[in-house]
Design an enzyme around this catalytic site. Sequence first.
Site, short mmCIF file in Angstrom:
data_model
loop_
_atom_site.label_atom_id
_atom_site.label_comp_id
_atom_site.label_asym_id
_atom_site.label_seq_id
_atom_site.Cartn_x
_atom_site.Cartn_y
_atom_site.Cartn_z
N ASN A 171 -6.87 13.02 6.80
CA ASN A 171 -5.99 12.97 5.63
C ASN A 171 -5.18 14.27 5.63
OD1 ASN A 171 -5.46 13.75 2.65
ND2 ASN A 171 -5.86 11.55 2.55
N GLY B 61 -14.61 5.59 -3.10
CA GLY B 61 -14.53 7.00 -3.45
C GLY B 61 -15.63 7.48 -4.36
N ALA C 7 -9.87 17.98 -10.56
CA ALA C 7 -8.70 18.81 -10.24
C ALA C 7 -9.17 19.84 -9.22
CB ALA C 7 -8.14 19.48 -11.48
N CYS D 43 -1.36 13.49 -4.30
CA CYS D 43 -2.36 14.29 -5.01
C CYS D 43 -1.75 14.82 -6.32
CB CYS D 43 -2.84 15.46 -4.17
SG CYS D 43 -4.03 16.48 -5.07
N GLY E 111 -9.88 2.15 -5.50
CA GLY E 111 -9.81 2.46 -6.92
C GLY E 111 -10.96 1.78 -7.65
N GLY F 79 -8.81 16.02 2.51
CA GLY F 79 -7.46 16.41 2.87
C GLY F 79 -7.43 17.76 3.60
#
Lengths: 258, 302
Positions: free
Chosen positions: B97, B264, B69, B128, B242, B45
């Site tokens: 992104n 991912g 995180a 996010c 996912g 991102g």
Amino acid sequence: MIDSQTPCRDLEVISCTPAKDPSLVDLVLSAPGWTCKPGQFVMIRPAHWGAELVWPRPFSVCDVSDQGLRIIFQTVGRGTRRLAELVSGQKVTVWGPLGRWFRIDEARPNLILAGGVGIAPFVMLARREKTDNLSMLFGHRLDLEHYPYAEIADRIKSEAMQQKTMADIAEFETVLSERIKALAGVGQVLACGPEPMLKVVRKYCLLHGTDGQVSLENRMACGVGACLGCVGKTVAGDYVQSCVHGPVFDVREIDLGD
Amino acid sequence: MDQTVKLGSLTLKNPVITASGTFGYGLEFMRYGDLSALGGICLKGISLAPRAGNPMPRIAETPCGMLNAIGLQNVGVEKFLKEKLPYIPADTTVIANLYAQTPEDFGELAAIFSEEDKIAALEVNISCPNVREGGVQFGQDPHMASAVVGAVKKRAGSKPVIVKLSPNVTDVRVIAKAAVDAGADMLSLINTLSGMAVDIRTRKSRLANVVGGLSGPAIKPVALRMVHQVVQSVNVPVIGMGGIVSAEDVLEFILVGAHAVQVGTYNFMRPDNAFRLVEEVRVLAESLGIASWDDYRGTLKV
């Protein structure tokens, strides 16, 4: 030299042996043609692991020789406990060597400061480097025979101090300070061990004006600079990734939160 | 079998894209495979200004998954264009992104990327869970989602706009519809699920941020269900993601109606996994006698 086109490979386990204390494990992998510099690390994930453990684990390379790629690790959690169960013939996925290594200054004294299993990367260093200007101070909790201490002490001037009590730890810190002070302006220290020890090393390097390098251990998911999970902070306040900017950092560059 | 897949005006060589936040700027993986052989790479991102991200510890491993995180640490758009983009090999399908804290800044980023020939599409991150402002709250409120998508679409030029949806909502179809109504050319889902891991000895969270985003195989059933729901409710291409860790997983997402997938956490399990997956998907599809993705997509029998 490892083929740069295929730096991620499945290697065969030659042996996976508990040391005299079973919390330490000596793992040797078949790795013909591998080269590595002291302080660099590899990511290891058994090829048969399913999805339960998603991450590989990073380990300093203890040595690379005709016998193979050797890792010494401590079992501390789910991943290392499972790795300790490896048997010869199994395959593990390995990528590396990764990261920055210890820079030896051949013209000046280099003092290794190793703590516990942090002694591992110095086996290769002691075996390869010119030894005239290399010596070691080793702090350890278990009895000396559990570590590869003799392999280093046979080649370079070494001393060891065991810590079983708080008083032992205080005494070790005093000796660390003396040794670091003695090298101010004339040599450097190379340190690997538990974070509290590295903080002490950094503190006395800065206090006495002694050059030093420390190898940091950080949780990593990828090892290649993508996950951003292994960052440390520089004294300037910037985040740096242990995997690609380290794991070996100059003591003046890195902030250990002390 | 022809692996090509068309998502509106965006054509991919194959359906395997690497997911944002797990593949850096692509450059980190060039030692491990040919980026241009992938269906595409979705970049970490990127915001207008550089971001330092959250304090450590930022990641924790959980059974069949991981929490992160990171907090959208990135070099900022200026440095990205100067120091990263030129080094991504030609012929690589690059999806930027976008992350911002206001619809206007999202629009500004879209305008900057719309000028870049090497950028094939824009993925708008309104999901996010690890940032205080502009993250998942955009993706949980259909009005805010609509405002962001509208702002991006207005300044994206001819670049297709993908909106990345959060699973942390009661009904994902509501946000999906709002995004499509605001002009989204396609949707991608799911982003991470909000989660926690704690240490009973230190009595602390395993993340400095206390909560983080759960990814990995643990979330695949949730992702598959949400892709299935969204495919039924909108009429734009959907990119599923996912917990994909095998060719079988890829085909499951296509079976429920996804045009392509993003991979991912699998990139962390082995750095050449995405490259290997492209070939494994081809072999599996051929072994099942699938002639084209159009033939197989959305053929789930219910």
